[in-house]
Design a protein around this motif. Structure first.
Motif, PDB file in Angstrom:
ATOM      1  N   GLY A 123       3.740  14.063   2.298  1.00 24.35           N
ATOM      2  CA  GLY A 123       3.313  13.558   2.902  1.00 24.35           C
ATOM      3  C   GLY A 123       2.486  13.919   4.519  1.00 24.35           C
ATOM      4  O   GLY A 123       2.526  12.605   5.338  1.00 24.35           O
ATOM      5  N   ALA A 124       1.429  14.398   4.870  1.00 26.47           N
ATOM      6  CA  ALA A 124       0.465  14.454   5.220  1.00 26.47           C
ATOM      7  C   ALA A 124      -0.327  13.150   5.095  1.00 26.47           C
ATOM      8  O   ALA A 124      -0.661  12.193   5.338  1.00 26.47           O
ATOM      9  CB  ALA A 124      -0.395  15.612   5.156  1.00 26.47           C
ATOM     10  N   LEU A 125      -0.208  13.088   3.388  1.00 24.30           N
ATOM     11  CA  LEU A 125      -1.427  12.043   2.599  1.00 24.30           C
ATOM     12  C   LEU A 125      -0.511  10.568   2.961  1.00 24.30           C
ATOM     13  O   LEU A 125      -1.016   9.933   3.716  1.00 24.30           O
ATOM     14  CB  LEU A 125      -1.319  12.363   1.455  1.00 24.30           C
ATOM     15  N   LEU A 126       1.154  10.441   3.488  1.00 23.69           N
ATOM     16  CA  LEU A 126       1.244   9.564   3.437  1.00 23.69           C
ATOM     17  C   LEU A 126       1.184   8.822   4.804  1.00 23.69           C
ATOM     18  O   LEU A 126       1.356   7.648   5.100  1.00 23.69           O
ATOM     19  CB  LEU A 126       2.651   9.481   3.300  1.00 23.69           C
ATOM     20  N   VAL A 127       1.190   9.968   6.232  1.00 25.44           N
ATOM     21  CA  VAL A 127       0.402   9.238   7.181  1.00 25.44           C
ATOM     22  C   VAL A 127      -0.133   8.195   7.084  1.00 25.44           C
ATOM     23  O   VAL A 127      -0.377   7.366   8.041  1.00 25.44           O
ATOM     24  CB  VAL A 127       0.856  10.284   8.102  1.00 25.44           C
ATOM     25  N   GLY A 128      -1.604   8.648   7.394  1.00 18.05           N
ATOM     26  CA  GLY A 128      -3.019   8.260   6.274  1.00 18.05           C
ATOM     27  C   GLY A 128      -2.557   6.863   5.864  1.00 18.05           C
ATOM     28  O   GLY A 128      -3.044   5.843   6.372  1.00 18.05           O
ATOM     29  N   LEU A 129      -2.283   7.167   4.381  1.00 16.35           N
ATOM     30  CA  LEU A 129      -2.112   5.887   3.840  1.00 16.35           C
ATOM     31  C   LEU A 129      -0.889   4.394   4.247  1.00 16.35           C
ATOM     32  O   LEU A 129      -1.851   3.386   4.107  1.00 16.35           O
ATOM     33  CB  LEU A 129      -1.639   6.757   2.379  1.00 16.35           C
ATOM     34  N   CYS A 130      -0.671   4.838   4.608  1.00 17.80           N
ATOM     35  CA  CYS A 130       0.551   4.161   5.275  1.00 17.80           C
ATOM     36  C   CYS A 130      -0.320   3.345   6.883  1.00 17.80           C
ATOM     37  O   CYS A 130      -0.143   1.859   6.890  1.00 17.80           O
ATOM     38  CB  CYS A 130       1.312   4.082   6.073  1.00 17.80           C
ATOM     39  N   GLU A 131      -1.265   3.724   7.230  1.00 21.27           N
ATOM     40  CA  GLU A 131      -2.018   3.709   8.560  1.00 21.27           C
ATOM     41  C   GLU A 131      -2.659   2.488   7.717  1.00 21.27           C
ATOM     42  O   GLU A 131      -3.143   1.512   8.861  1.00 21.27           O
ATOM     43  CB  GLU A 131      -2.725   4.884   9.292  1.00 21.27           C
ATOM     44  N   GLY A 132      -3.441   3.209   6.923  1.00 19.37           N
ATOM     45  CA  GLY A 132      -4.360   2.280   6.249  1.00 19.37           C
ATOM     46  C   GLY A 132      -4.663   0.887   5.699  1.00 19.37           C
ATOM     47  O   GLY A 132      -4.928  -0.267   5.888  1.00 19.37           O
ATOM     48  N   LYS A 133      -2.962   0.779   4.855  1.00 18.81           N
ATOM     49  CA  LYS A 133      -2.412   0.190   4.646  1.00 18.81           C
ATOM     50  C   LYS A 133      -1.915  -1.256   5.755  1.00 18.81           C
ATOM     51  O   LYS A 133      -2.299  -2.224   4.720  1.00 18.81           O
ATOM     52  CB  LYS A 133      -1.175   0.477   3.573  1.00 18.81           C
ATOM     53  N   GLY A 134      -1.486  -0.402   6.725  1.00 23.12           N
ATOM     54  CA  GLY A 134      -0.912  -1.231   7.513  1.00 23.12           C
ATOM     55  C   GLY A 134      -2.419  -1.832   7.992  1.00 23.12           C
ATOM     56  O   GLY A 134      -2.145  -3.265   8.422  1.00 23.12           O
ATOM     57  N   LEU A 135      -3.634  -1.052   8.569  1.00 22.10           N
ATOM     58  CA  LEU A 135      -3.778  -1.674   9.503  1.00 22.10           C
ATOM     59  C   LEU A 135      -4.961  -2.864   8.625  1.00 22.10           C
ATOM     60  O   LEU A 135      -4.639  -4.262   8.639  1.00 22.10           O
ATOM     61  CB  LEU A 135      -5.741  -0.907   9.806  1.00 22.10           C
ATOM     62  N   ALA A 136      -5.518  -3.282   6.756  1.00 22.20           N
ATOM     63  CA  ALA A 136      -5.543  -3.795   6.281  1.00 22.20           C
ATOM     64  C   ALA A 136      -4.730  -4.898   5.866  1.00 22.20           C
ATOM     65  O   ALA A 136      -5.646  -6.086   6.294  1.00 22.20           O
ATOM     66  CB  ALA A 136      -5.646  -3.057   4.302  1.00 22.20           C
ATOM     67  N   MET A 137      -3.904  -5.122   5.478  1.00 23.98           N
ATOM     68  CA  MET A 137      -2.762  -6.239   5.962  1.00 23.98           C
ATOM     69  C   MET A 137      -2.782  -6.558   7.134  1.00 23.98           C
ATOM     70  O   MET A 137      -2.697  -7.808   7.259  1.00 23.98           O
ATOM     71  CB  MET A 137      -0.901  -5.411   5.613  1.00 23.98           C
ATOM     72  N   GLY A 138      -2.655  -6.323   8.325  1.00 23.73           N
ATOM     73  CA  GLY A 138      -2.685  -6.707   8.784  1.00 23.73           C
ATOM     74  C   GLY A 138      -4.175  -7.538   9.799  1.00 23.73           C
ATOM     75  O   GLY A 138      -4.215  -8.486  10.252  1.00 23.73           O
ATOM     76  N   LEU A 139      -5.436  -6.957   9.301  1.00 19.24           N
ATOM     77  CA  LEU A 139      -6.428  -7.326   9.702  1.00 19.24           C
ATOM     78  C   LEU A 139      -6.433  -8.518   8.582  1.00 19.24           C
ATOM     79  O   LEU A 139      -8.104  -9.477   8.065  1.00 19.24           O
ATOM     80  CB  LEU A 139      -7.530  -6.250   9.507  1.00 19.24           C
TER      81      LEU A 139
END
Ligand code: KG4
Ligand code: ZN
Length: 359
Positions: free
Chosen positions: A89-105
């Motif tokens: 659960g903890a990993l998913l939060v950072g992983l989704c944040e990271g993926k979202g930022l990378a996709m957005g950028l």
């Protein structure tokens, strides 16, 4: 600063962290928010609380990490986030944040192995200097709350040389502290108190009949429990809502001595395994990392052991011994060159480091 700027995200356990590292491994900013206060009344990390806290912490920490590194989001060229091992659960939060930022950028995303990141942390500096060059062959000892492992890195791959067969070294610190009502996490307080005691009755050094270099810390914990009773400190167990910790200055001398014996036993076991390792294979450089690498006795003794055995021992700056995103960004920088799972990477609670290709 040199390109690419790597944004690191770490949320595998109870620290939320974001960091910016440049293309030469300079740590431009590293912000760590510890959740200790949220978990200490439970005597350990509560996964659901950790995940929710990461979610709340990430947005302000991102602003802080960018400002601290003198950068804007648009300057980020790679995003790296811990994908495992850790609490899903903890990993998913950072992983989704990271993926979202990378996709957005529109920049590459690199999933990072938390233990590989720890192994690399001793190559980083916190004074603005570039990272030290990582040699093709090196050995890594990771001593943390969840892991106690020895790995050999080479162009052929990553080899697991030894691991704990039961508790991790940091876990033993935490359990002994809990039994002695010293609070959570146990490492720092046990370290401080142990330095005010004298080790007179060292604990037994565990060995395995098969001659393996594996480690073991659960016997130490059991022996400590028996000795606690022997000196009139009723061992405590299981918390929730547990009693408030014993004030440090009220610690009886016999308990300080016991903790000194315990700390001596942890470091002596690490020295023993390393001494046996260098008898069977060359170890030109040893990186020592993880939360227990903040330990004051370990930081004196392992470099001295290295000088005696012709091994260069690298320790991380103290600020990078705890879980932090600077090590994650640096591991991401090194893995960014090779094609990997990228945005398809899942969060993995278990993930053997030796299953990764060489880097
Ligand atoms: O690497 P880390 O922050 O988290 C994991 O990935 O596990 O390590 C946390 C562990 C805890 O068990 C804590 O008690 C221990 O590191 N620790 C220490 C010291 N500071 C933290 N252990 C011994 N001596 C210390 N000074
Ligand atoms: Zn860790």
């Amino acid at each position: 600063m040199t390109a690419p700027l790597v944004l690191g995200v770490e949320t595998s356990c109870d620290e939320t962290s974001l960091a910016l590292v440049d293309g030469e491994g300079r740590v431009l900013s590293s912000i760590v928010s510890s959740q200790v206060a949220a978990h200490e009344r439970y005597g350990g990390v509560v996964p659901e609380i950790a995940a929710r806290a990461h979610l709340a912490n990430l947005p302000p920490l991102l602003e802080e990490a960018l400002a601290g590194g003198g950068a804007r989001l648009a300057d980020v060229g790679v995003v790296a986030a811990t994908a495992g091992p850790g609490l899903v659960g903890a990993l998913l939060v950072g992983l989704c944040e990271g993926k979202g930022l990378a996709m957005g950028l529109g920049v590459p995303f690199v999933p990072v192995h938390h233990i590989e990141a720890h192994c690399l942390s001793p190559f980083l500096a916190t004074d603005g200097a570039p990272a030290r060059a990582v040699p093709p062959e090196w050995t890594a000892l990771v001593v943390s709350g969840g892991h106690t492992h020895l790995f050999a890195f080479s162009p052929a791959g990553i080899e697991l040389l030894a691991r704990t067969r039961d508790d991790a070294a940091g876990e033993a610190y935490d359990k002994v502290a809990k039994m002695a009502a010293l609070g959570y996490p146990g490492g720092p307080v046990v370290d401080r108190l142990a330095r005010t005691g004298t080790s007179r009755h060292p604990f037994h050094l565990p060995h395995f009949k098969d001659g393996s270099l594996d480690l073991s810390f659960s016997g130490l914990k059991t022996a400590a429990r028996d000795r606690l009773a022997g000196i009139g400190v009723a061992p405590r167990s299981g918390v929730p809502g547990g009693a408030s910790p014993r004030p440090e200055d009220e610690t009886p001398p016999a308990l300080r001595d016991l903790l000194a014996d315990f700390q001596e036993a942890v470091v002596a076991q690490l020295e023993d395994r390393l001494t046996r390792l260098v008898r069977v294979r060359p170890v030109p450089l040893l990186s020592v990392s993880g939360g227990v690498a903040a330990n004051s006795l370990l930081r004196e003794r392992l470099p001295a052991w290295g000088r005696a055995h012709g091994v260069e021992v690298l320790l991380p700056p103290r600020a990078l011994t705890v879980d932090n995103a600077a090590m994650v960004a640096f591991a991401g920088l090194r893995r960014a060159a090779a094609p990997g799972e990228g945005l398809d990477a899942p969060a993995r609670s278990r993930w053997p480091l030796e299953s990764l290709p060489a880097c």
